[in-house]
Design an enzyme around this catalytic site. Sequence first.
Site, PDB file in Angstrom:
ATOM      1  N   SER A 114       0.834  -1.210   0.000  1.00 17.40           N
ATOM      2  CA  SER A 114       0.000   0.000   0.000  1.00 17.40           C
ATOM      3  C   SER A 114       0.866   1.258   0.000  1.00 17.40           C
ATOM      4  O   SER A 114       0.480   2.283  -0.573  1.00 17.40           O
ATOM      5  CB  SER A 114      -0.985   0.002   1.172  1.00 17.40           C
ATOM      6  OG  SER A 114      -0.319   0.177   2.387  1.00 17.40           O
ATOM      7  N   ASN A 115       2.048   1.192   0.608  1.00 16.18           N
ATOM      8  CA  ASN A 115       2.951   2.353   0.525  1.00 16.18           C
ATOM      9  C   ASN A 115       3.470   2.528  -0.898  1.00 16.18           C
ATOM     10  O   ASN A 115       3.588   3.658  -1.382  1.00 16.18           O
ATOM     11  CB  ASN A 115       4.107   2.213   1.523  1.00 16.18           C
ATOM     12  CG  ASN A 115       3.705   2.666   2.916  1.00 16.18           C
ATOM     13  OD1 ASN A 115       3.546   3.854   3.166  1.00 16.18           O
ATOM     14  ND2 ASN A 115       3.493   1.710   3.814  1.00 16.18           N
ATOM     15  N   MET A 139      10.488  -7.094   4.322  1.00 14.69           N
ATOM     16  CA  MET A 139      10.666  -7.811   5.587  1.00 14.69           C
ATOM     17  C   MET A 139      12.009  -8.537   5.654  1.00 14.69           C
ATOM     18  O   MET A 139      12.079  -9.734   5.927  1.00 14.69           O
ATOM     19  CB  MET A 139       9.519  -8.805   5.790  1.00 14.69           C
ATOM     20  CG  MET A 139       8.151  -8.160   5.838  1.00 14.69           C
ATOM     21  SD  MET A 139       8.022  -6.889   7.099  1.00 14.69           S
ATOM     22  CE  MET A 139       7.890  -7.939   8.555  1.00 14.69           C
ATOM     23  N   ARG A 140      13.070  -7.795   5.381  1.00 17.26           N
ATOM     24  CA  ARG A 140      14.419  -8.357   5.497  1.00 17.26           C
ATOM     25  C   ARG A 140      15.320  -7.277   6.050  1.00 17.26           C
ATOM     26  O   ARG A 140      15.120  -6.093   5.756  1.00 17.26           O
ATOM     27  CB  ARG A 140      14.978  -8.701   4.114  1.00 17.26           C
ATOM     28  CG  ARG A 140      14.574 -10.001   3.530  1.00 17.26           C
ATOM     29  CD  ARG A 140      15.251 -10.155   2.176  1.00 17.26           C
ATOM     30  NE  ARG A 140      16.689 -10.403   2.282  1.00 17.26           N
ATOM     31  CZ  ARG A 140      17.225 -11.611   2.346  1.00 17.26           C
ATOM     32  NH1 ARG A 140      16.465 -12.665   2.296  1.00 17.26           N
ATOM     33  NH2 ARG A 140      18.533 -11.769   2.452  1.00 17.26           N
ATOM     34  N   ILE A 141      16.306  -7.692   6.812  1.00 15.28           N
ATOM     35  CA  ILE A 141      17.303  -6.730   7.275  1.00 15.28           C
ATOM     36  C   ILE A 141      18.350  -6.653   6.166  1.00 15.28           C
ATOM     37  O   ILE A 141      18.831  -7.679   5.688  1.00 15.28           O
ATOM     38  CB  ILE A 141      18.000  -7.249   8.561  1.00 15.28           C
ATOM     39  CG1 ILE A 141      16.970  -7.677   9.596  1.00 15.28           C
ATOM     40  CG2 ILE A 141      19.004  -6.235   9.067  1.00 15.28           C
ATOM     41  CD1 ILE A 141      16.541  -6.677  10.581  1.00 15.28           C
ATOM     42  N   ASN A 156      13.343   4.076   4.888  1.00 18.53           N
ATOM     43  CA  ASN A 156      12.383   3.084   5.370  1.00 18.53           C
ATOM     44  C   ASN A 156      11.225   3.797   6.049  1.00 18.53           C
ATOM     45  O   ASN A 156      11.364   4.934   6.509  1.00 18.53           O
ATOM     46  CB  ASN A 156      13.074   2.151   6.379  1.00 18.53           C
ATOM     47  CG  ASN A 156      12.151   1.048   6.867  1.00 18.53           C
ATOM     48  OD1 ASN A 156      11.401   0.457   6.098  1.00 18.53           O
ATOM     49  ND2 ASN A 156      12.179   0.768   8.167  1.00 18.53           N
ATOM     50  N   HIS A 168       8.459   3.149   9.218  1.00 13.60           N
ATOM     51  CA  HIS A 168       8.200   2.267  10.353  1.00 13.60           C
ATOM     52  C   HIS A 168       6.880   2.677  11.025  1.00 13.60           C
ATOM     53  O   HIS A 168       6.643   3.870  11.234  1.00 13.60           O
ATOM     54  CB  HIS A 168       9.359   2.368  11.358  1.00 13.60           C
ATOM     55  CG  HIS A 168       9.166   1.472  12.524  1.00 13.60           C
ATOM     56  ND1 HIS A 168       9.344   0.107  12.427  1.00 13.60           N
ATOM     57  CD2 HIS A 168       8.759   1.719  13.792  1.00 13.60           C
ATOM     58  CE1 HIS A 168       9.055  -0.441  13.601  1.00 13.60           C
ATOM     59  NE2 HIS A 168       8.702   0.516  14.445  1.00 13.60           N
ATOM     60  N   GLU A 171       1.141   7.015   7.020  1.00 13.49           N
ATOM     61  CA  GLU A 171       2.304   6.529   6.250  1.00 13.49           C
ATOM     62  C   GLU A 171       2.179   6.959   4.796  1.00 13.49           C
ATOM     63  O   GLU A 171       3.146   7.395   4.169  1.00 13.49           O
ATOM     64  CB  GLU A 171       2.395   4.994   6.317  1.00 13.49           C
ATOM     65  CG  GLU A 171       2.668   4.454   7.694  1.00 13.49           C
ATOM     66  CD  GLU A 171       2.893   2.937   7.690  1.00 13.49           C
ATOM     67  OE1 GLU A 171       3.401   2.395   6.697  1.00 13.49           O
ATOM     68  OE2 GLU A 171       2.559   2.284   8.701  1.00 13.49           O
TER      69      GLU A 171
HETATM   70  C1  GRF Z   1       3.798  -0.700   6.895  1.00 13.45           C
HETATM   71  O1  GRF Z   1       3.089  -0.692   8.103  1.00 13.45           O
HETATM   72  C2  GRF Z   1       5.186  -0.165   7.090  1.00 13.45           C
HETATM   73  O2  GRF Z   1       5.248   0.824   8.078  1.00 13.45           O
HETATM   74  C3  GRF Z   1       5.956  -1.376   7.526  1.00 13.45           C
HETATM   75  O3  GRF Z   1       5.413  -2.432   6.774  1.00 13.45           O
HETATM   76  C4  GRF Z   1       4.067  -2.120   6.407  1.00 13.45           C
HETATM   77  C5  GRF Z   1       4.009  -2.218   4.912  1.00 13.45           C
HETATM   78  O4  GRF Z   1       2.704  -2.083   4.430  1.00 13.45           O
HETATM   79  N1  GRF Z   1       7.368  -1.184   7.329  1.00 13.45           N
HETATM   80  P1  GRF Z   1       2.440  -2.025   2.871  1.00 13.45           P
HETATM   81  O5  GRF Z   1       3.031  -3.320   2.277  1.00 13.45           O
HETATM   82  O6  GRF Z   1       3.096  -0.816   2.303  1.00 13.45           O
HETATM   83  O7  GRF Z   1       0.951  -2.009   2.739  1.00 13.45           O
END
Ligand code: GRF
Length: 203
Positions: free
Chosen positions: A16-17, A93-95, A110, A112, A177
Amino acid sequence: MSDFLKLGVLISGNGSNLQSIIDHIEKGSLKAIIKIVISNNSDAYGITRAKKHGIPVVVLKSGVFKNKEEFDLELIRILESKDVDLVILAGFMRIITPTLLKAFPQKVMNIHPALLPSFPGIHGQKQALDYGVKLSGCTVHFVDEGVDTGPIILQSAVQVLNEDTEETLAARILKEEHKIYPQAIQLFAEGKIEINGRKVRIN
Ligand code: GRF
């Protein structure tokens, strides 16, 4: 297109971002172009979103690589081949390794879902609820070698309500966000971000 900031967006899930960045670019409020979307998850819905807008996508599955370093070397190869100016982690979802940070110094952002430095790591929204804070929110920051510890660019706060669940709080935070991530990228595109140690000054 040379005055458009070239982005590489890294995702793992819903995206979604990513969508909000695409929407701001299409509206003209973000002067950027997404050169590539890279996902480490072939089922990520963000891939469908990118394809709908004609954005090239690469899926990199971690299992195929010997280690994190090898994975990141491939990331760097792709990002450099697309001449990317700024790397956007959007639910990735990786460092990432120091190797990637060296290839893109102060050029990895990033978002958060908490007001850092509170509640870093995973489930930032649940951590905030469990702690009982009255305000939470989201943070856009540069990535450094720690987990959610890099210099803070923008933050937005939301109230935590008595009746909130992790889902309702996450949804309210997500709305913010979607506003501040494109804003932070646009500030970067305009050269308005100055980093001095931990401090980011917006000029
Ligand atoms: C968001 O809550 C962001 O802050 C976190 O992971 C989520 C990603 O959401 N890092 P999306 O995949 O952008 O919907």
